[in-house]
Each structure stands twice: as C-alpha cells, then as structure tokens.
Write an enzyme that holds these catalytic residues in place. Structure first.
Site, PDB file in Angstrom:
ATOM      1  N   GLU A   1     -28.106  44.871  14.392  1.00 17.87           N
ATOM      2  CA  GLU A   1     -27.355  43.708  13.911  1.00 17.87           C
ATOM      3  C   GLU A   1     -27.765  42.424  14.618  1.00 17.87           C
ATOM      4  O   GLU A   1     -28.036  42.442  15.812  1.00 17.87           O
ATOM      5  CB  GLU A   1     -25.867  43.968  14.174  1.00 17.87           C
TER       6      GLU A   1
ATOM      7  N   ASP B   1     -10.916  39.561  16.688  1.00 24.36           N
ATOM      8  CA  ASP B   1     -10.615  38.153  16.405  1.00 24.36           C
ATOM      9  C   ASP B   1     -10.526  37.876  14.914  1.00 24.36           C
ATOM     10  O   ASP B   1     -10.338  36.734  14.500  1.00 24.36           O
ATOM     11  CB  ASP B   1     -11.593  37.198  17.108  1.00 24.36           C
TER      12      ASP B   1
ATOM     13  N   HIS C   1     -17.508  42.369   8.876  1.00 25.18           N
ATOM     14  CA  HIS C   1     -17.202  42.083  10.274  1.00 25.18           C
ATOM     15  C   HIS C   1     -15.723  42.374  10.537  1.00 25.18           C
ATOM     16  O   HIS C   1     -14.864  41.867   9.839  1.00 25.18           O
ATOM     17  CB  HIS C   1     -17.519  40.601  10.523  1.00 25.18           C
TER      18      HIS C   1
ATOM     19  N   TYR D   1     -22.972  40.857  26.483  1.00 25.04           N
ATOM     20  CA  TYR D   1     -22.080  40.961  25.330  1.00 25.04           C
ATOM     21  C   TYR D   1     -21.771  42.430  25.013  1.00 25.04           C
ATOM     22  O   TYR D   1     -22.645  43.285  25.044  1.00 25.04           O
ATOM     23  CB  TYR D   1     -22.722  40.358  24.068  1.00 25.04           C
TER      24      TYR D   1
ATOM     25  N   ASN E   1     -12.592  32.239  16.242  1.00 23.93           N
ATOM     26  CA  ASN E   1     -12.508  32.486  17.670  1.00 23.93           C
ATOM     27  C   ASN E   1     -13.024  31.313  18.510  1.00 23.93           C
ATOM     28  O   ASN E   1     -14.151  30.863  18.330  1.00 23.93           O
ATOM     29  CB  ASN E   1     -13.313  33.747  18.015  1.00 23.93           C
TER      30      ASN E   1
END
Ligand code: CS2
Ligand code: MG
Length: 415
Positions: free
Chosen positions: A249, A329, A325, A166, A44
């Site tokens: 996380e 993206d 993950h 975020y 990304n």
C-alpha cells in the site's frame, strides 16, 4: 415509495465535535418529520477546518433543502463552491452525502445496502493490524489478530536505525485490539525520522520470517505509507514477490500518478493506493492504465457514498477492487457507510478494520457486526449508527497532530 413523502425538508443540521480517545467531527441532519441522518467529517489532525467549513459555509445551505435530492445536493455543494476538490471540501461534502443516504434509507425502512442494490455477499472480509519492534513481537501480534478472528493481517515492523516508525504500536497488543493512534494530543506535530535504505534492507527479511513461521496462505498486507521514490517502490515490490503479499500500500506518493508506471514495470506485487485521494480525478491515470489493483479511499475523504460508488464503478471496468480505508480516525459512521457499500458493490476486495476504542463506541453506537473474520453492516434502517450526546459531551475536543518526518540530513520527508 408508498407512504414516503415526496419531499423531506431539512429542519436542522448540527456539527458535532467530540474526542472519545481521539477527535471526531460528525454532521447530524434532521428533517421536518424528525428523521435523523449522520455523516462522518473527520479529517485527522485538521478536524476543526472541516467543522468550520460545514458550520460557516454548508449548514446554512442545507436548511429547507429536500433531503431526498442527494445527487442534486452533492453537485450543488461541489460546483457552487467554485473551489473544488481537496480534503476539507470533500470531507464536508461526504458528511452531508452520508447523512442524506442515512435519512433516505431510514425513510425507506431498510438498511442502506438494500437501497444500494442489496447484498452481493454474505459477509465482508476484513484485515486486522499487527506490528512488532522485532520479529518475535510481530509474530505474537499476528497470532493475537488471528485469535481475534481476523483471516488477513497487515504487517508493520520497526526498522533498525529508524527511531519511530509508522504503524508500530508502542505496546505489543496481547488482546485483538491494536492500540495505535498516530495523531498525538499536543500543541505541535511530533518529529519522527526516516531512512529508506535501512527500510528496504530490513522489510523483505521480516516477511521471510513471517512466511517461514506462518506458511504461504495467510493474506498479508503492508503499508509503505507514501515514503519511497518510484524506483525504490519498484525494488521493494520486487523483493516482496516471493512472499505473495495481498497488497503493498501507498508505495510511493501518488500525486505523481505516472510514477506508478515505473513500479508496474518492475513488479507484480499487487498495489493499493488512494487513502489520501479525495476525488475520482485523483485516480484517472492509475485506473485507466491499470497501475493499481485496489482503491483505498475512505467514504469520509472521497466525497461520500455517491462519489465513492462512482470511483468503484469506474474501477470495476478494469477489474480493480475496493480496499476501503478503515483506520480509527474514520468514525463508526464513516466505517458503517463503507460496510454498506462493501456489501452491495460487485468489485469488493477487502475492508480495513481497526477496532475503535471503548470510549468511541460509547459515543457512536453502531449495529455492524464482526464474526469469524467477516464484518456485516447490520440490518437496522439507514446506516445503523446512533450518536450519544451525553457521552460525547464528556469528551471535549483536544488539539492533536499527525507526526512528520525528517531524514538524517534534516530534510522534511513524507510521513
Ligand atoms: C493508514 C492510516 O490505515 C492506514 O492504512 O495509512 O492509519 C493513516 O496513517 C491514518 O489514517 C492517518 O490519519
Ligand atoms: Mg495506509
């Protein structure tokens, strides 16, 4: 394998760049017999760096190579480059590795997870994404995820005094699809702000409200997105203990692996780390010293299926589980690779699942299924993904950058 040629020379390898909703880089490898394999190489905000690495330095090395020799090709690409590790190199190697595993499983006439040892479970528990600019909006977002079948949810929230944070979708998601794409199509990266003290004051109260409203059972996850110092991360982990998180996380930038010792000293909140890691060496101290509970790398960013399985096998010795993950993206090719691994490995923990946009799914036709809170890679031969060139050609690449952070005094900070 009866009926499978001893060698399968590679005839072509193409680097495909498209932007259906967001940019993706895909490697398509074809053998002399016309068998096609796909690999995800999307990094990304740095997509063209990997595309160039593949086009200029890797594709010329693949032509004529035996597609069957996956381990040899992995080692050749890793060691012959001399310059090792790093996000660009490992995304390029990952794409080749995924494409070769796709080809081998297609030649074997079986879904990849069967080649990886078969299914260790009937389905793959996945977590969804919820966010809110305030608690009522957050609760609605969580309920929308539950209505869409998710049985575990990551919770992200705005923080008073921080303008843009975020993981908080611009618009509340009424339907299940959580519409959040951090990389903005623009000539320069957007500047956002951050305040650790404000965040540490606010977040525990949000989890208190969520637990009071939704009860103790729903697995809740939170991403601190690399922004705290080790002692701040320790404080947050401790403050969140009453809310029994599935995981916290990226609580602190993990280049400093030892920093997690301090976090571990102060909290039993489970820790997940690794989405920005690219090799097993990035995990050595964290795994050997039991400083994390979940491995977060994506297959696309950690050198492919060959390397990711090695990391997860190492983690298994320490009862550390997978938490691969899975943001948008990571393309449907990278996602499918993760699902085949998730189904086959023993030490499976949970899978992130951000639903790709309709435009993305038009280009990448994948056979993975989502039902009742569980994903399954499907039983098509190989990875189970096809690439639609016509659809891809309608979405040319557009430069896009991830944002960056500055503190109130102007200091650049982790985003
Ligand atoms: C995030 C990602 O999903 C996550 O856990 O940390 O969304 C991350 O911000 C993006 O993948 C960056 O490209
Ligand atoms: Mg994350």
């Amino acid at each position: 394998m009866p009926g499978v040629a001893a060698t399968s020379p590679i005839r072509t390898a193409e680097v495909l760049v498209t932007s259906p909703g967001r940019n993706f880089v895909t490697l398509r490898v074809m053998t002399e017999d016309g068998v096609v394999g796909l690999g995800d190489a999307t990094l990304n905000g740095r997509e063209l760096a990997v595309a160039a690495y593949l086009t200029e330095h890797v594709v010329p090395l693949l032509i004529g190579r035996d597609a069957h020799r996956i381990e040899d090709t992995w080692q050749f690409l890793y060691r012959s480059a001399y310059w090792r590790r790093g996000p660009v190199t490992m995304a390029a190697i990952a794409a080749v590795d995924m494409a070769l595993w796709d080809i081998k499983a297609r030649l074997a006439g079986m879904p990849l997870y069967q080649l990886l040892g078969g299914a260790s479970r009937t389905g793959i528990m996945a977590y969804g994404h919820a966010s809110g600019r305030d608690v009522p909006e957050l609760l609605d977002s969580i309920r929308a995820q539950l209505a869409d079948g998710f049985r575990s949810v990551r919770v992200q929230t705005s923080v008073p005094g921080v303008n843009k944070l975020y993981g908080v979708a611009a618009q509340p998601s009424t339907s299940g699809r959580y519409d959040y794409e951090p990389a903005q199509r623009a000539p320069l990266p957007a500047e956002e702000d951050w305040d650790s003290a404000a965040y540490l004051r606010h977040v525990p109260g949000v989890f208190d409200a969520v637990r009071s409203e939704l009860g103790p059972e729903l697995p809740l996850l939170h991403d601190a997105h690399h922004r705290l110092t080790p002692i701040q991360a320790a404080r947050l982990g401790k403050a969140l203990e009453p809310y029994d998180l599935f995981w916290l996380e990226d609580c602190t930038p993990a280049e400093n692996q030892e920093g997690l010792r301090l976090v571990r000293q102060h909290t039993t909140t489970p820790l997940a780390i690794g989405e920005v890691f690219n090799t097993i060496w990035d995990y050595q101290t964290l795994i050997r010293e039991q400083l994390i509970d979940y491995v977060r790398s994506a297959v696309t960013h950690a050198g492919g299926i060959t390397a990711m399985r090695r990391i997860l096998d190492y983690a298994a010795q320490y009862q550390i589980k997978s938490g691969i993950h899975g943001p948008t993206d990571v393309s449907p090719v990278g996602m499918s690779a993760a699902l085949h691994l998730d189904l086959a490995i023993h030490n499976f923990g949970i899978q992130e699942y951000m639903v790709h946009s309709p435009a993305t799914r038009e280009v990448f036709r994948s056979s993975f299924t989502w039902a009742d809170g569980y994903l399954h890679p499907g039983d098509e031969p190989g990875l189970g993904v096809t690439y639609d060139d016509d659809a891809a050609s309608r979405h040319p690449y557009q430069a896009a950058y991830l944002p960056f952070n500055r503190l109130k005094d102007g200091t650049v900070h982790d985003w």
